[in-house]
Write a protein that holds these residues in place. Structure first.
Motif, PDB file in Angstrom:
ATOM      1  N   GLU A   1     -61.479  47.695 -12.037  1.00  9.84           N
ATOM      2  CA  GLU A   1     -60.365  47.006 -11.955  1.00  9.84           C
ATOM      3  C   GLU A   1     -59.932  46.381 -10.562  1.00  9.84           C
ATOM      4  O   GLU A   1     -59.534  45.143 -10.363  1.00  9.84           O
ATOM      5  N   VAL A   2     -60.258  47.006  -9.482  1.00  8.91           N
ATOM      6  CA  VAL A   2     -59.916  46.333  -8.190  1.00  8.91           C
ATOM      7  C   VAL A   2     -61.044  45.274  -7.796  1.00  8.91           C
ATOM      8  O   VAL A   2     -60.607  44.335  -7.361  1.00  8.91           O
TER       9      VAL A   2
ATOM     10  N   LYS B   1     -61.887  39.574  -7.363  1.00  3.25           N
ATOM     11  CA  LYS B   1     -62.289  38.242  -7.817  1.00  3.25           C
ATOM     12  C   LYS B   1     -61.272  37.171  -8.398  1.00  3.25           C
ATOM     13  O   LYS B   1     -61.555  36.103  -7.954  1.00  3.25           O
ATOM     14  N   LEU B   2     -60.262  37.525  -8.926  1.00  3.91           N
ATOM     15  CA  LEU B   2     -59.188  36.482  -9.312  1.00  3.91           C
ATOM     16  C   LEU B   2     -58.536  36.010  -7.910  1.00  3.91           C
ATOM     17  O   LEU B   2     -58.402  34.922  -7.856  1.00  3.91           O
TER      18      LEU B   2
ATOM     19  N   GLY C   1     -52.049  41.758 -13.884  1.00  2.72           N
ATOM     20  CA  GLY C   1     -52.468  41.909 -15.226  1.00  2.72           C
ATOM     21  C   GLY C   1     -53.967  42.486 -14.824  1.00  2.72           C
ATOM     22  O   GLY C   1     -54.621  43.469 -16.038  1.00  2.72           O
ATOM     23  N   ALA C   2     -54.774  42.543 -13.883  1.00  2.00           N
ATOM     24  CA  ALA C   2     -56.120  43.150 -13.749  1.00  2.00           C
ATOM     25  C   ALA C   2     -55.862  44.322 -13.446  1.00  2.00           C
ATOM     26  O   ALA C   2     -56.795  45.157 -13.350  1.00  2.00           O
ATOM     27  N   LEU C   3     -54.658  44.917 -12.768  1.00  2.00           N
ATOM     28  CA  LEU C   3     -54.436  46.188 -12.153  1.00  2.00           C
ATOM     29  C   LEU C   3     -53.434  47.026 -13.133  1.00  2.00           C
ATOM     30  O   LEU C   3     -53.902  48.352 -13.305  1.00  2.00           O
ATOM     31  N   LEU C   4     -52.702  46.603 -13.782  1.00  2.00           N
ATOM     32  CA  LEU C   4     -51.641  47.530 -14.649  1.00  2.00           C
ATOM     33  C   LEU C   4     -51.945  47.243 -15.942  1.00  2.00           C
ATOM     34  O   LEU C   4     -52.055  45.899 -16.504  1.00  2.00           O
ATOM     35  N   LYS C   5     -52.435  48.013 -16.827  1.00  2.00           N
ATOM     36  CA  LYS C   5     -52.932  48.003 -18.171  1.00  2.00           C
ATOM     37  C   LYS C   5     -52.311  48.578 -19.125  1.00  2.00           C
ATOM     38  O   LYS C   5     -52.460  48.561 -20.418  1.00  2.00           O
ATOM     39  N   THR C   6     -50.982  49.218 -18.946  1.00  2.00           N
ATOM     40  CA  THR C   6     -50.054  49.411 -19.837  1.00  2.00           C
ATOM     41  C   THR C   6     -48.574  49.003 -19.691  1.00  2.00           C
ATOM     42  O   THR C   6     -48.409  48.439 -18.569  1.00  2.00           O
ATOM     43  N   GLU C   7     -47.943  48.802 -20.681  1.00  2.00           N
ATOM     44  CA  GLU C   7     -46.686  48.370 -20.839  1.00  2.00           C
ATOM     45  C   GLU C   7     -45.562  49.038 -19.865  1.00  2.00           C
ATOM     46  O   GLU C   7     -44.867  48.528 -19.379  1.00  2.00           O
TER      47      GLU C   7
END
Length: 279
Positions: free
Chosen positions: A225-226, A231-232, A256-262
């Motif tokens: 994810e990092v 890349k972004l 959004g690339a790092l945090l994957k839960t609400e």
């Protein structure tokens, strides 16, 4: 036959020791670690480093151990018998080879990946004990005993979703892939993003590790994810100042690339709200 990492995979010294120990002992290597820390990729890189073919068995919640050995297609045989097909007289025509059979029957030593073994039923690893230990199994429909022509290098991955049976663990060499320290992570990033500027990398890693250390985080971002996040950042041509500015509001840029839960997004939104209130 020694594994020492590849130009695309930065392996820590203890991970290299674990791989080589498992090869020397001729035991499966059980690899655990956070999702995204390179467990599956390790098997591919071991195969590449040692110049061996690779067979991948990706386990699902519905996967049964028998599928790794073989499957007997009785339905097709019944249909062919009704149609008068001569193939029905040879039951071997209806035996589908599983991944273990393919590995055992290979012309040379292979790397066999059993990926995410903890996804399946708890009996799944127990049902493979004898086959992985003796490197052979019996085919009841044909009376054959399939024995490994060359003992494969078996790498088994687990995300620790459930405990594995003690009898299974005894037969494995175990290694836990820890999340890389900043120096190792920089080496990994250099492989994937060799042209990233030092100032941006330093600012990004500072923010990234602060995010991972945030109390109450449900899912910590991983190595993969990092890499996506960086890349972004490069695609958006962001500067270190852009990151520092977003850091003041608690919620990272392109989070959004790092945090994957609400729940984790809400956590950082609350932190941002409190930060603005203090401001």
């Amino acid at each position: 036959m020694q594994f020492s990492g590849t130009d695309r995979y930065i392996a820590s010294p203890d991970l290299m020791v674990a791989v080589n120990a498992a090869v020397a002992l001729e035991r499966p290597l059980l690899v655990k670690g956070e999702p995204g820390t390179g467990k599956t990729e390790l098997a591919r890189q071991v195969a590449q480093s040692l110049g061996l073919p690779m067979i991948e068995w990706h386990v699902k919640s519905t996967t049964k151990a028998q599928q790794g050995l073989y499957e007997y297609d009785a339905v097709s045989r019944l249909r062919d018998s009704q149609l008068g097909d001569a193939r029905v007289h040879d039951v071997s025509n209806y035996i589908r080879h599983g991944k273990l059979w393919q590995a055992f029957d290979a012309d040379q030593k292979v790397v066999l990946l059993i990926d995410e073994v903890d996804k399946a039923d708890i009996e799944f690893p127990n049902d493979l004990l004898q086959e992985l230990d003796r490197m052979e199994f019996h085919v009841y429909e044909t009376g054959q005993t399939i024995t490994a022509r060359h003992r494969p290098i078996v790498i088994i991955t687990s995300n620790n979703e459930k405990e594995l049976p003690d009898a299974f663990l005894r037969r494995c060499f175990f290694h836990y892939i820890r999340f890389p320290d900043p120096q190792t992570l920089r080496q990994i990033i250099a492989v994937h993003h060799p042209n990233i500027k030092e100032a941006l990398l330093t600012a990004a890693l500072t923010q990234f590790y602060e995010l991972r250390e945030t109390p109450g985080l449900k899912k910590k971002p991983s190595t993969s994810e990092v890499l996506d996040w960086l890349k972004l950042l490069l695609a958006e041509d962001l500067t270190p100042e852009d990151l520092r500015q977003s850091g003041k509001d608690a919620l990272p840029r392109l989070h959004g690339a790092l945090l994957k839960t609400e729940a984790d997004v809400h956590l950082f939104e609350r932190l941002a709200f409190m930060a603005r209130g203090r401001g």
